[in-house]
Design a protein around this motif. Sequence first.
Motif, mmCIF file in Angstrom:
data_model
loop_
_atom_site.group_PDB
_atom_site.id
_atom_site.type_symbol
_atom_site.label_atom_id
_atom_site.label_comp_id
_atom_site.label_asym_id
_atom_site.label_seq_id
_atom_site.Cartn_x
_atom_site.Cartn_y
_atom_site.Cartn_z
ATOM 1 N N ILE A 49 95.518 17.750 128.908
ATOM 2 C CA ILE A 49 95.327 19.008 129.057
ATOM 3 C C ILE A 49 95.976 19.900 127.797
ATOM 4 O O ILE A 49 96.834 19.496 127.201
ATOM 5 N N ASN A 50 95.095 20.842 127.723
ATOM 6 C CA ASN A 50 95.512 21.955 126.611
ATOM 7 C C ASN A 50 95.701 23.364 126.912
ATOM 8 O O ASN A 50 94.650 23.922 127.516
ATOM 9 N N ILE A 51 96.974 23.864 127.025
ATOM 10 C CA ILE A 51 97.131 25.163 127.594
ATOM 11 C C ILE A 51 97.698 26.340 126.335
ATOM 12 O O ILE A 51 98.650 26.917 126.465
ATOM 13 N N LEU A 98 100.778 22.232 123.863
ATOM 14 C CA LEU A 98 101.544 23.390 124.282
ATOM 15 C C LEU A 98 101.601 24.151 123.106
ATOM 16 O O LEU A 98 102.751 25.039 122.868
ATOM 17 N N VAL A 99 100.656 24.401 122.023
ATOM 18 C CA VAL A 99 100.698 25.076 120.635
ATOM 19 C C VAL A 99 100.916 26.671 121.228
ATOM 20 O O VAL A 99 100.300 27.282 121.978
ATOM 21 N N SER A 100 101.937 26.970 120.663
ATOM 22 C CA SER A 100 102.086 28.570 120.460
ATOM 23 C C SER A 100 102.349 29.200 122.041
ATOM 24 O O SER A 100 101.998 30.309 122.400
ATOM 25 N N LYS A 158 114.483 24.512 129.166
ATOM 26 C CA LYS A 158 114.668 24.085 130.404
ATOM 27 C C LYS A 158 113.394 23.484 131.022
ATOM 28 O O LYS A 158 113.026 22.779 131.728
ATOM 29 N N GLY A 159 112.284 24.517 130.884
ATOM 30 C CA GLY A 159 110.823 24.383 131.465
ATOM 31 C C GLY A 159 110.215 23.048 131.088
ATOM 32 O O GLY A 159 109.863 22.312 131.931
ATOM 33 N N LEU A 160 110.319 22.737 129.725
ATOM 34 C CA LEU A 160 109.869 21.420 129.367
ATOM 35 C C LEU A 160 110.635 20.127 129.568
ATOM 36 O O LEU A 160 109.944 19.297 129.859
ATOM 37 N N SER A 161 112.003 20.506 129.669
ATOM 38 C CA SER A 161 113.013 19.497 130.113
ATOM 39 C C SER A 161 112.459 18.919 131.556
ATOM 40 O O SER A 161 112.438 17.617 131.736
ATOM 41 N N GLU A 162 112.384 19.889 132.225
ATOM 42 C CA GLU A 162 112.111 19.655 133.696
ATOM 43 C C GLU A 162 110.601 18.981 133.940
ATOM 44 O O GLU A 162 110.432 18.171 134.513
ATOM 45 N N LEU A 187 103.285 9.999 129.638
ATOM 46 C CA LEU A 187 102.981 10.786 128.440
ATOM 47 C C LEU A 187 103.081 9.858 127.240
ATOM 48 O O LEU A 187 103.963 9.348 126.740
ATOM 49 N N GLU A 188 102.030 10.198 126.333
ATOM 50 C CA GLU A 188 101.828 9.233 124.933
ATOM 51 C C GLU A 188 101.574 10.201 123.856
ATOM 52 O O GLU A 188 101.941 9.873 122.808
ATOM 53 N N GLU A 189 101.016 11.232 124.191
ATOM 54 C CA GLU A 189 100.692 12.362 123.216
ATOM 55 C C GLU A 189 101.360 13.821 123.337
ATOM 56 O O GLU A 189 100.804 14.354 124.436
ATOM 57 N N LEU A 190 102.172 14.619 122.492
ATOM 58 C CA LEU A 190 102.803 15.586 123.015
ATOM 59 C C LEU A 190 102.577 16.556 121.713
ATOM 60 O O LEU A 190 103.051 15.933 120.609
ATOM 61 N N ASP A 191 102.089 17.787 121.760
ATOM 62 C CA ASP A 191 102.100 18.585 120.667
ATOM 63 C C ASP A 191 102.864 19.973 121.200
ATOM 64 O O ASP A 191 102.327 20.867 121.995
ATOM 65 N N ILE A 192 103.994 20.317 120.512
ATOM 66 C CA ILE A 192 104.850 21.424 121.114
ATOM 67 C C ILE A 192 105.029 22.416 119.676
ATOM 68 O O ILE A 192 106.027 22.699 119.750
#
Length: 323
Positions: A93-95, A119-121, A128-132, A140-145
């Motif tokens: 998912i891309n939001i 989760l770009v921009s 806290k939100g991402l940690s939870e 999860l294998e790929e993360l873009d923050i």
Amino acid sequence: MDPSPAHPPGDLLNWLELPRDVTASILLKLGAIEILTSAQKVCSLWRNICKDPSMWRAVDMRNLGDFDINIDYDLEKMCQHAVDRSGGELVDINIEHFGTDELLKYITESSSKLRRLRLVSCYSISDKGLSEAAGKLPLLEELDISYCSLSKESLEAVGRCCPLLKSLKFNNHGYRRPRIECDEDALAIAESMPELRHLQLFGNKLTNDGLLAVLGGCPKIESLDLRHCFNVTLTGDLGRRCADSIKHLRSPCDSTSDYEFDTEIHDSVSFDEDSASEFSDIDYFSDDDWYYELSGDSDSSDFDMYENGDFFDLSDHGEFIFD
């Protein structure tokens, strides 16, 4: 003799006669926004296909900062609708540009199989939100923050909770001046993400010490992007070590021509949360169960629908949604 064409000249191809899997493949080329607002309204067949959970294993809700789209649609509610349609099978998912803590919570509580998250921009997503959320993403294998207001706290949480993570993008705007050195991000990554293969730290403030920590803590890294990391100097033993151990290395001063975001160097300017807030303080139209609202000057006839072989007029409907 040449074989006769499948459709004689002058005959029109009936899209409804295409095999279902071919139609589904065509519709998958569209993004989630286009499917929810347009494609599913063409006919009953397309609508039926668009409700199949297999169509929603990957949901691309990026809007590239198009504020006109934000004004017309409640993207958060549309995204929730897309997640519901996936039936728990969502893996990607891309939001980008509109994600919030609340939306991220909704996604992760419904999607335990998620493997790719972008989760770009998303300045409204907090540590806290991402940690939870990370606690609900064991696969999860790929993360873009990239370009978010996040710190080592959420990086550490992701590392603890997502042991299969193989790709991380944690990019920011590059600065030469003022010279600020900070290895917190690099140390958090080095201490908690040993399975990383791909790491992009465009514009990070890490130093040679931070890079050494990453090389030691993430020995499986195959590609490393350090463009605009101006506190890193790839000379001597460190340069040789990177060249020997990393297959695809992008150095601090390498070309940025293939980089997808703004590459301006923001010297002598602090890009803080106050300046970022202008991108997140957007009022959306939302009316409980609705994510689309016709404006007062809209021509409702443009939204005539085809159902069970007949067209019908929605001119008496001011707002609508399809379950």
